[in-house]
Design a protein around this motif. Sequence first.
Motif, PDB file in Angstrom:
ATOM      1  N   ASP A  51     108.372  35.970  15.610  1.00  0.00           N
ATOM      2  CA  ASP A  51     107.177  35.930  14.764  1.00  0.00           C
ATOM      3  C   ASP A  51     107.575  35.826  13.295  1.00  0.00           C
ATOM      4  O   ASP A  51     108.245  36.707  12.749  1.00  0.00           O
ATOM      5  N   LEU A  52     107.146  34.754  12.635  1.00  0.00           N
ATOM      6  CA  LEU A  52     107.476  34.529  11.223  1.00  0.00           C
ATOM      7  C   LEU A  52     106.491  35.202  10.270  1.00  0.00           C
ATOM      8  O   LEU A  52     106.747  35.268   9.074  1.00  0.00           O
ATOM      9  N   ALA A  53     105.365  35.710  10.794  1.00  0.00           N
ATOM     10  CA  ALA A  53     104.334  36.261   9.912  1.00  0.00           C
ATOM     11  C   ALA A  53     104.833  37.402   9.021  1.00  0.00           C
ATOM     12  O   ALA A  53     104.406  37.509   7.868  1.00  0.00           O
ATOM     13  N   PRO A  54     105.714  38.291   9.497  1.00  0.00           N
ATOM     14  CA  PRO A  54     106.166  39.380   8.603  1.00  0.00           C
ATOM     15  C   PRO A  54     107.167  38.955   7.532  1.00  0.00           C
ATOM     16  O   PRO A  54     107.536  39.769   6.688  1.00  0.00           O
ATOM     17  N   ASN A  55     107.641  37.703   7.561  1.00  0.00           N
ATOM     18  CA  ASN A  55     108.644  37.271   6.583  1.00  0.00           C
ATOM     19  C   ASN A  55     108.160  37.476   5.152  1.00  0.00           C
ATOM     20  O   ASN A  55     107.009  37.185   4.817  1.00  0.00           O
ATOM     21  N   ARG A  56     109.073  37.938   4.309  1.00  0.00           N
ATOM     22  CA  ARG A  56     108.777  38.073   2.888  1.00  0.00           C
ATOM     23  C   ARG A  56     109.199  36.798   2.148  1.00  0.00           C
ATOM     24  O   ARG A  56     110.078  36.072   2.616  1.00  0.00           O
ATOM     25  N   PRO A  57     108.604  36.519   1.006  1.00  0.00           N
ATOM     26  CA  PRO A  57     109.055  35.359   0.222  1.00  0.00           C
ATOM     27  C   PRO A  57     110.543  35.477  -0.110  1.00  0.00           C
ATOM     28  O   PRO A  57     111.009  36.542  -0.525  1.00  0.00           O
TER      29      PRO A  57
ATOM     30  N   LEU B  55     106.538  35.716  -6.835  1.00  0.00           N
ATOM     31  CA  LEU B  55     105.347  35.527  -7.665  1.00  0.00           C
ATOM     32  C   LEU B  55     104.403  34.522  -7.029  1.00  0.00           C
ATOM     33  O   LEU B  55     103.191  34.771  -6.923  1.00  0.00           O
ATOM     34  N   MET B  56     104.953  33.390  -6.562  1.00  0.00           N
ATOM     35  CA  MET B  56     104.105  32.387  -5.923  1.00  0.00           C
ATOM     36  C   MET B  56     103.572  32.913  -4.596  1.00  0.00           C
ATOM     37  O   MET B  56     102.411  32.660  -4.226  1.00  0.00           O
ATOM     38  N   GLY B  57     104.404  33.654  -3.869  1.00  0.00           N
ATOM     39  CA  GLY B  57     103.967  34.211  -2.600  1.00  0.00           C
ATOM     40  C   GLY B  57     102.793  35.151  -2.766  1.00  0.00           C
ATOM     41  O   GLY B  57     101.864  35.164  -1.944  1.00  0.00           O
ATOM     42  N   ALA B  58     102.799  35.947  -3.830  1.00  0.00           N
ATOM     43  CA  ALA B  58     101.689  36.868  -4.083  1.00  0.00           C
ATOM     44  C   ALA B  58     100.395  36.103  -4.343  1.00  0.00           C
ATOM     45  O   ALA B  58      99.310  36.513  -3.899  1.00  0.00           O
ATOM     46  N   GLU B  59     100.485  34.990  -5.068  1.00  0.00           N
ATOM     47  CA  GLU B  59      99.300  34.172  -5.311  1.00  0.00           C
ATOM     48  C   GLU B  59      98.750  33.613  -4.001  1.00  0.00           C
ATOM     49  O   GLU B  59      97.531  33.594  -3.780  1.00  0.00           O
ATOM     50  N   LEU B  60      99.637  33.168  -3.128  1.00  0.00           N
ATOM     51  CA  LEU B  60      99.195  32.606  -1.848  1.00  0.00           C
ATOM     52  C   LEU B  60      98.644  33.698  -0.935  1.00  0.00           C
ATOM     53  O   LEU B  60      97.648  33.490  -0.240  1.00  0.00           O
TER      54      LEU B  60
END
Length: 265
Positions: free
Chosen positions: A83-89, A119-124
Motif C-alpha cells: 500500500d503506497l497511501a502511507p508514503n510520505r513526500p 511543502l508541495m505534498g502539504a498543498e496536495l
Amino acid sequence: MRGLTVLPSGRAGRGRLFVNLPDGRAVAWYDRRANRVSLLEADRREAVLAALGPYLGGEVAVGPPPVPTPAERLRLALPPDRDLAPNRPGEPMLGELVYGSPGTRARHRLRREIGARELMGAELDSLEALDWRVLHAVPLPGGGLIDHVLIGPAGVFCIATVPGRRQRVQAGDLLLTVGRAGPRPDVRRVRRAAARAAHALRAPVTPVVAVVEASAVEVAPTLRDVRVLQPATAAPYFTTATATLKPPDTEALFSLARDTRTWLP
C-alpha cells in the motif's frame, strides 16, 4: 466499556479512526469524511460512542458497516506492504538522509529536495477535503520515482517537484534551469513518467512540474503539454479545472494507484 482504544488509519487527520479492544480487534470505526460510525458489534454502541466522543462533531450517523464498493473491496484486500497511501513526500530520500552516509553537500541537497516535496505534498494533501486523492513517492521500474500522483474531479496528474532555491526558474520544452545552474531534465522526465502512469492506470494523465520557492518562473510559450505550477497556484488550478471524473471513478483509480503491483508488476 473500559479498555477501548482509538487509533488512526492513514495520514493524520484524513483516514478513519478505529476503535479497538485490548487484544487489538476492531469493534467499530469512524469515517471522518462521511461523518459515520460503523459498528461491528451493536451491543458495544454506547462504549464506542463514549470512546469516540472527543473526535465526533455534528450529527453523526451510527449503524452497521455499509456494503463495500468494488474500490473498497480492493483496498481491504491490499496487503500493508503493498500500500503506497502511507508514503510520505520524499520517502526514499528520507531513508537515505537518516540511514545513509551522505557527505555535507549531499546532505544539504537532500534536505532541500525533501523540503520542497514536503511543502508541495502539504498543498496536495489539503485537497483531500475536496474529494481529491494523493499519493507520494510512487515507484517506477528501474528505480524511478513519481514525486506525487494526484487523482480527483479534474483527472489524474503526475507531479515532479523542483526546489526553486529563491532563484529564477526557466522551463523549456525539454529542460528546466534554476538560476545559473546547469539545465535539469525535469520536464522530459515528468512527461515520460506521466506516459508510464497513463499506461499503468489506463487513464489520461497530465504531467506537472511544481516549482517550490522560486523568485520567478518563466515558461516557454511552446511548452503546452506540461503544466508548470507553484504551491500557491496549485490548489486554484486543480479545483477550478473542468471536472472529468465522478467520485466512484476517483476512488477506483486511487485504489488501483495505491497498489505497488500497478507500478512494479
